[in-house]
Design a protein around this motif. Structure first.
Motif, PDB file in Angstrom:
ATOM      1  N   VAL A  36     -18.625 -23.444  47.344  1.00 33.12           N
ATOM      2  CA  VAL A  36     -17.202 -23.655  47.053  1.00 33.12           C
ATOM      3  C   VAL A  36     -16.922 -23.011  45.708  1.00 33.12           C
ATOM      4  CG1 VAL A  36     -15.386 -25.331  46.536  1.00 33.12           C
ATOM      5  CG2 VAL A  36     -17.029 -25.808  48.372  1.00 33.12           C
ATOM      6  N   PHE A  37     -15.951 -22.101  45.668  1.00 31.75           N
ATOM      7  CA  PHE A  37     -15.670 -21.409  44.398  1.00 31.75           C
ATOM      8  C   PHE A  37     -14.190 -21.344  44.072  1.00 31.75           C
ATOM      9  CE2 PHE A  37     -16.580 -18.168  47.679  1.00 31.75           C
ATOM     10  CZ  PHE A  37     -15.350 -17.534  47.773  1.00 31.75           C
ATOM     11  N   VAL A  38     -13.329 -21.975  44.873  1.00 31.35           N
ATOM     12  CA  VAL A  38     -11.915 -22.028  44.496  1.00 31.35           C
ATOM     13  C   VAL A  38     -11.532 -23.473  44.185  1.00 31.35           C
ATOM     14  CG1 VAL A  38     -11.232 -19.949  45.733  1.00 31.35           C
ATOM     15  CG2 VAL A  38     -11.132 -22.145  46.900  1.00 31.35           C
ATOM     16  N   PHE A  39     -10.843 -23.643  43.072  1.00 34.29           N
ATOM     17  CA  PHE A  39     -10.439 -24.954  42.573  1.00 34.29           C
ATOM     18  C   PHE A  39      -9.069 -24.825  41.932  1.00 34.29           C
ATOM     19  CE2 PHE A  39     -15.025 -24.671  42.369  1.00 34.29           C
ATOM     20  CZ  PHE A  39     -15.499 -25.930  42.714  1.00 34.29           C
ATOM     21  N   ARG A  40      -8.389 -25.936  41.766  1.00 36.19           N
ATOM     22  CA  ARG A  40      -7.248 -25.958  40.868  1.00 36.19           C
ATOM     23  C   ARG A  40      -7.766 -25.790  39.442  1.00 36.19           C
ATOM     24  NH1 ARG A  40      -5.395 -30.480  44.280  1.00 36.19           N
ATOM     25  NH2 ARG A  40      -3.666 -29.734  45.582  1.00 36.19           N
ATOM     26  N   PRO A  41      -6.913 -25.305  38.534  1.00 37.22           N
ATOM     27  CA  PRO A  41      -7.394 -25.073  37.169  1.00 37.22           C
ATOM     28  C   PRO A  41      -7.990 -26.306  36.505  1.00 37.22           C
ATOM     29  CG  PRO A  41      -5.282 -23.971  37.498  1.00 37.22           C
ATOM     30  CD  PRO A  41      -5.540 -24.788  38.736  1.00 37.22           C
ATOM     31  N   ASP A  42      -7.491 -27.515  36.861  1.00 36.47           N
ATOM     32  CA  ASP A  42      -7.985 -28.732  36.225  1.00 36.47           C
ATOM     33  C   ASP A  42      -9.101 -29.418  37.014  1.00 36.47           C
ATOM     34  OD1 ASP A  42      -6.362 -29.391  38.351  1.00 36.47           O
ATOM     35  OD2 ASP A  42      -5.489 -31.154  37.376  1.00 36.47           O
ATOM     36  N   GLU A  43      -9.569 -28.793  38.076  1.00 38.85           N
ATOM     37  CA  GLU A  43     -10.589 -29.403  38.925  1.00 38.85           C
ATOM     38  C   GLU A  43     -11.979 -28.868  38.635  1.00 38.85           C
ATOM     39  OE1 GLU A  43      -8.537 -30.554  43.205  1.00 38.85           O
ATOM     40  OE2 GLU A  43      -9.274 -28.514  42.892  1.00 38.85           O
ATOM     41  N   GLY A  44     -12.966 -29.712  38.912  1.00 38.29           N
ATOM     42  CA  GLY A  44     -14.355 -29.309  38.948  1.00 38.29           C
ATOM     43  C   GLY A  44     -14.987 -29.871  40.200  1.00 38.29           C
ATOM     44  N   VAL A  45     -16.308 -29.862  40.227  1.00 39.40           N
ATOM     45  CA  VAL A  45     -17.022 -30.460  41.359  1.00 39.40           C
ATOM     46  C   VAL A  45     -16.839 -31.977  41.293  1.00 39.40           C
ATOM     47  CG1 VAL A  45     -19.307 -30.838  42.372  1.00 39.40           C
ATOM     48  CG2 VAL A  45     -18.704 -28.583  41.447  1.00 39.40           C
ATOM     49  N   PRO A  46     -16.435 -32.626  42.382  1.00 39.74           N
ATOM     50  CA  PRO A  46     -16.254 -34.088  42.347  1.00 39.74           C
ATOM     51  C   PRO A  46     -17.590 -34.803  42.175  1.00 39.74           C
ATOM     52  CG  PRO A  46     -16.011 -33.273  44.583  1.00 39.74           C
ATOM     53  CD  PRO A  46     -16.099 -32.063  43.698  1.00 39.74           C
ATOM     54  N   THR A  47     -17.535 -35.983  41.579  1.00 38.78           N
ATOM     55  CA  THR A  47     -18.738 -36.781  41.354  1.00 38.78           C
ATOM     56  C   THR A  47     -18.558 -38.163  41.985  1.00 38.78           C
ATOM     57  OG1 THR A  47     -17.878 -37.586  39.236  1.00 38.78           O
ATOM     58  CG2 THR A  47     -19.275 -35.609  39.186  1.00 38.78           C
ATOM     59  N   ASN A  48     -19.688 -38.836  42.216  1.00 39.69           N
ATOM     60  CA  ASN A  48     -19.612 -40.201  42.732  1.00 39.69           C
ATOM     61  C   ASN A  48     -19.483 -41.181  41.576  1.00 39.69           C
ATOM     62  OD1 ASN A  48     -22.186 -40.448  41.634  1.00 39.69           O
ATOM     63  ND2 ASN A  48     -23.232 -40.374  43.607  1.00 39.69           N
ATOM     64  N   GLN A  49     -19.515 -42.471  41.876  1.00 44.46           N
ATOM     65  CA  GLN A  49     -19.315 -43.491  40.847  1.00 44.46           C
ATOM     66  C   GLN A  49     -20.421 -43.482  39.799  1.00 44.46           C
ATOM     67  OE1 GLN A  49     -18.899 -47.120  43.084  1.00 44.46           O
ATOM     68  NE2 GLN A  49     -16.778 -46.695  43.655  1.00 44.46           N
ATOM     69  N   ALA A  50     -21.588 -42.959  40.175  1.00 41.67           N
ATOM     70  CA  ALA A  50     -22.694 -42.873  39.229  1.00 41.67           C
ATOM     71  C   ALA A  50     -22.644 -41.607  38.385  1.00 41.67           C
ATOM     72  CB  ALA A  50     -24.032 -42.945  39.975  1.00 41.67           C
ATOM     73  N   GLY A  51     -21.617 -40.798  38.595  1.00 39.25           N
ATOM     74  CA  GLY A  51     -21.478 -39.562  37.834  1.00 39.25           C
ATOM     75  C   GLY A  51     -22.274 -38.398  38.379  1.00 39.25           C
ATOM     76  N   GLN A  52     -22.858 -38.551  39.573  1.00 35.63           N
ATOM     77  CA  GLN A  52     -23.642 -37.476  40.174  1.00 35.63           C
ATOM     78  C   GLN A  52     -22.727 -36.544  40.965  1.00 35.63           C
ATOM     79  OE1 GLN A  52     -26.071 -40.185  42.409  1.00 35.63           O
ATOM     80  NE2 GLN A  52     -27.800 -39.990  40.997  1.00 35.63           N
ATOM     81  N   PRO A  53     -22.875 -35.236  40.783  1.00 28.70           N
ATOM     82  CA  PRO A  53     -22.000 -34.301  41.501  1.00 28.70           C
ATOM     83  C   PRO A  53     -22.294 -34.295  42.993  1.00 28.70           C
ATOM     84  CG  PRO A  53     -23.692 -33.100  40.285  1.00 28.70           C
ATOM     85  CD  PRO A  53     -23.817 -34.534  39.876  1.00 28.70           C
TER      86      PRO A  53
END
Length: 231
Positions: A36-53
């Motif tokens: 995945v290489f397209v995102f909104r400018p303010d987005e990154g890879v989502p993480t879970n509740q433990a902070g793991q991507p």
């Protein structure tokens, strides 16, 4: 009910995807698995509740498809992130899996955001139209009246079996019917099947044991549902 009417009632269009086998274009208007290489400018890879991507599973550029689900109308790009290990089947979206939808007027930027520990091998996808996809017999979506009609034809000796009438697409796909390994399930009223990502040695994906990740969307709320099974 004759054979042609049965097939007409059941058939749904789909588009299936084959990973790799060609040189990627290098543009944003391309579909991928494992990348995945397209995102909104303010987005990154989502993480879970433990902070793991979460792992980048798929990026679909829908305008290039020969077919797209009616439930994706107005969606230009769709991306999928899933945790390792996999979420529980029908676990609500948000913590361990995320589907992102982008419209034509969304501002998107290209970002290289590799995820440590990702086991998926990135490959671009080649889309192929499937004019007719049919449900699997055991809980796959055959209505009760059509099921009885098929059984009547079998008992009369007019057809050897249901699978002599139809074909089913087991590969990665948008549209058509889900590729259950066990008896099919119903995600609930208002949910319709949209796409699946199947086990594929080329991208190093084995959904537990040769299963598929299957995604439904609610026709009114837009809520997503994820289910998988395996052999």
């Amino acid at each position: 009910m004759d054979i042609q009417l049965i097939k007409q009632r059941l058939a749904r269009p789909a588009v299936k995807f084959v990973a790799g086998g060609f040189r990627p274009s290098g543009t944003d208007e391309e579909s991928w698995l494992g990348n995945v290489f397209v995102f909104r400018p303010d987005e990154g890879v989502p993480t879970n509740q433990a902070g793991q991507p979460l792992l980048p599973y798929a990026q679909f550029f829908l305008p290039a498809m020969p077919f797209s689900s009616p439930l994706l109308e107005g969606v230009r790009v769709l991306t999928v992130f899933i945790s390792n290990p996999l979420p529980e089947p029908f676990e609500p979206m948000g913590n361990n899996w995320v589907v992102r939808e982008y419209a034509a007027d969304d501002v998107l930027v290209r970002k290289a955001l590799p995820v440590d520990g990702s086991f998926l091998k990135p490959f671009p996808l080649k889309a192929q139209a499937v004019p007719e996809d049919f449900p699997l017999w055991d809980g796959g979506g055959v209505p009760a009246d059509i099921e009885q009609a098929i059984l009547t034809l079998e008992r009369a000796g007019e057809i050897p079996s249901y699978y002599d009438l139809v074909t089913h697409t087991y590969e990665h796909k948008i549209g058509g019917y889900p590729s259950f390994c066990q008896s099919g399930v119903d995600p609930g009223e208002g949910f319709e099947f949209v796409f699946q990502i199947s086990s594929d040695a080329k991208i190093n994906l084995n959904v537990v044991h040769s299963g598929s990740l299957m995604f439904w969307k609610h026709i009114e709320t837009g809520e997503w549902a994820l289910y998988y099974d395996f052999y």
